[in-house]
Design an enzyme around this catalytic site. Structure first.
Site, PDB file in Angstrom:
ATOM      1  N   CYS A  99       0.827  -1.118   0.474  1.00 21.84           N
ATOM      2  CA  CYS A  99       0.092  -0.411   0.015  1.00 21.84           C
ATOM      3  C   CYS A  99       0.903   1.369   0.032  1.00 21.84           C
ATOM      4  O   CYS A  99       2.132   0.988   0.146  1.00 21.84           O
ATOM      5  CB  CYS A  99      -0.982  -0.289   0.950  1.00 21.84           C
ATOM      6  N   ASN A 145       2.075   1.390   4.217  1.00 23.91           N
ATOM      7  CA  ASN A 145       2.517   0.538   5.332  1.00 23.91           C
ATOM      8  C   ASN A 145       2.641   0.142   7.268  1.00 23.91           C
ATOM      9  O   ASN A 145       3.021  -0.258   7.376  1.00 23.91           O
ATOM     10  CB  ASN A 145       3.849  -0.314   5.004  1.00 23.91           C
ATOM     11  N   CYS A 157      -1.645   0.191   7.370  1.00 27.68           N
ATOM     12  CA  CYS A 157      -3.351   0.436   7.277  1.00 27.68           C
ATOM     13  C   CYS A 157      -3.083  -0.617   6.750  1.00 27.68           C
ATOM     14  O   CYS A 157      -3.571  -1.732   6.710  1.00 27.68           O
ATOM     15  CB  CYS A 157      -3.448   2.125   6.689  1.00 27.68           C
ATOM     16  N   ARG A 158      -3.683  -0.127   5.372  1.00 29.34           N
ATOM     17  CA  ARG A 158      -4.484  -1.280   4.348  1.00 29.34           C
ATOM     18  C   ARG A 158      -3.539  -2.805   4.278  1.00 29.34           C
ATOM     19  O   ARG A 158      -3.922  -4.161   4.620  1.00 29.34           O
ATOM     20  CB  ARG A 158      -4.789  -1.239   3.069  1.00 29.34           C
ATOM     21  N   SER A 159      -2.122  -2.446   3.452  1.00 29.37           N
ATOM     22  CA  SER A 159      -1.137  -3.625   3.628  1.00 29.37           C
ATOM     23  C   SER A 159      -0.749  -4.625   4.907  1.00 29.37           C
ATOM     24  O   SER A 159      -0.440  -5.721   4.657  1.00 29.37           O
ATOM     25  CB  SER A 159       0.402  -4.008   3.423  1.00 29.37           C
ATOM     26  N   ASP A 194      -8.474   3.683   1.167  1.00 29.95           N
ATOM     27  CA  ASP A 194      -7.388   4.066   2.425  1.00 29.95           C
ATOM     28  C   ASP A 194      -8.306   4.411   3.525  1.00 29.95           C
ATOM     29  O   ASP A 194      -8.546   5.551   3.446  1.00 29.95           O
ATOM     30  CB  ASP A 194      -6.514   4.718   1.857  1.00 29.95           C
TER      31      ASP A 194
HETATM   32  P1  4NP Z   1      -1.649   3.012   4.463  1.00 27.70           P
HETATM   33  O1  4NP Z   1      -2.609   4.015   4.235  1.00 27.70           O
HETATM   34  O2  4NP Z   1      -1.137   3.398   2.868  1.00 27.70           O
HETATM   35  O3  4NP Z   1      -3.099   1.774   3.314  1.00 27.70           O
HETATM   36  O4  4NP Z   1      -0.885   2.319   5.227  1.00 27.70           O
HETATM   37  C1  4NP Z   1      -2.123   5.584   4.771  1.00 27.70           C
HETATM   38  C2  4NP Z   1      -0.819   5.720   5.565  1.00 27.70           C
HETATM   39  C3  4NP Z   1       0.076   6.753   6.239  1.00 27.70           C
HETATM   40  C4  4NP Z   1      -0.968   7.805   4.674  1.00 27.70           C
HETATM   41  C5  4NP Z   1      -1.360   6.965   3.402  1.00 27.70           C
HETATM   42  C6  4NP Z   1      -2.044   6.331   3.812  1.00 27.70           C
HETATM   43  N1  4NP Z   1      -0.208   8.866   4.736  1.00 27.70           N
HETATM   44  O5  4NP Z   1      -0.647   9.847   3.915  1.00 27.70           O
HETATM   45  O6  4NP Z   1       0.725   8.965   5.854  1.00 27.70           O
END
Ligand code: 4NP
Length: 160
Positions: A15, A18, A20-22, A130
């Site tokens: 993702c 790294n 939340c989703r992954s 997300d």
């Molecule tokens: P992820 O979520 O890609 O599912 O881990 C996010 C985590 C952090 C951010 C965006 C999405 N950020 O902008 O910091």
């Protein structure tokens, strides 16, 4: 080189951050492969480096725990060139991650690159939403999506 289809699959979930989703996709896949008694090499990474070394978002940790998986020991990392040779399959959460992964792939990459939801019947081309900037219930939606992906991966490995 021909891949041994009876070997344990090796899958990297990808993702942006790294956190939340992954990590949730990795957690759901760990639970699903363990329940099926099937071996698999599973990991996760992000295309970005902002959260490198950090544990998953507390809301993601809580969601995984609700489903019996402790992900507190995971630490965010950024995808590296070797990942494209080590893993059979790299599954991106959304089309932006997929595009970025394609751009980062070395010339000798062997991993297949797909969207996570391409594996789920009726959901090809869709992105896992997300949940980072949303409400807490976004994480249960993410869990539902990545659980469907995990179930499809186990079914695929059983038929391989
Ligand atoms: P992820 O979520 O890609 O599912 O881990 C996010 C985590 C952090 C951010 C965006 C999405 N950020 O902008 O910091």
């Amino acid at each position: 080189m021909t891949k041994d289809v009876t070997a344990a699959p090796s899958i990297l979930f990808l993702c942006l951050g790294n956190i939340c989703r992954s990590p949730l996709a990795e957690a759901a896949a760990r639970a699903a492969f363990a329940k099926a008694g099937r071996p698999a090499t599973l990991d996760s990474a992000g295309t970005g480096d902002w959260h490198v070394g950090r544990p998953p978002d507390p809301r993601a940790q809580a969601e995984a725990l609700r489903h019996g998986v402790d992900i507190s020991d995971l630490r965010a990392r950024q995808i590296a060139p070797d990942d494209f040779r080590r893993f059979d399959l790299i599954l991106a959460a959304d089309s932006e991650n997929l595009k970025n992964a394609r751009a980062l792939a070395p010339a000798d990459a062997t991993a297949r690159l797909r969207l996570m939801l391409d594996l789920v019947p009726g959901r090809a081309g869709e992105s896992v939403t997300d949940p980072y900037y949303g409400e807490d219930d976004g994480f249960s939606e993410t869990w539902a999506d990545v659980s469907a992906v995990a179930a499809a991966l186990v079914a695929e490995s059983a038929s391989g």
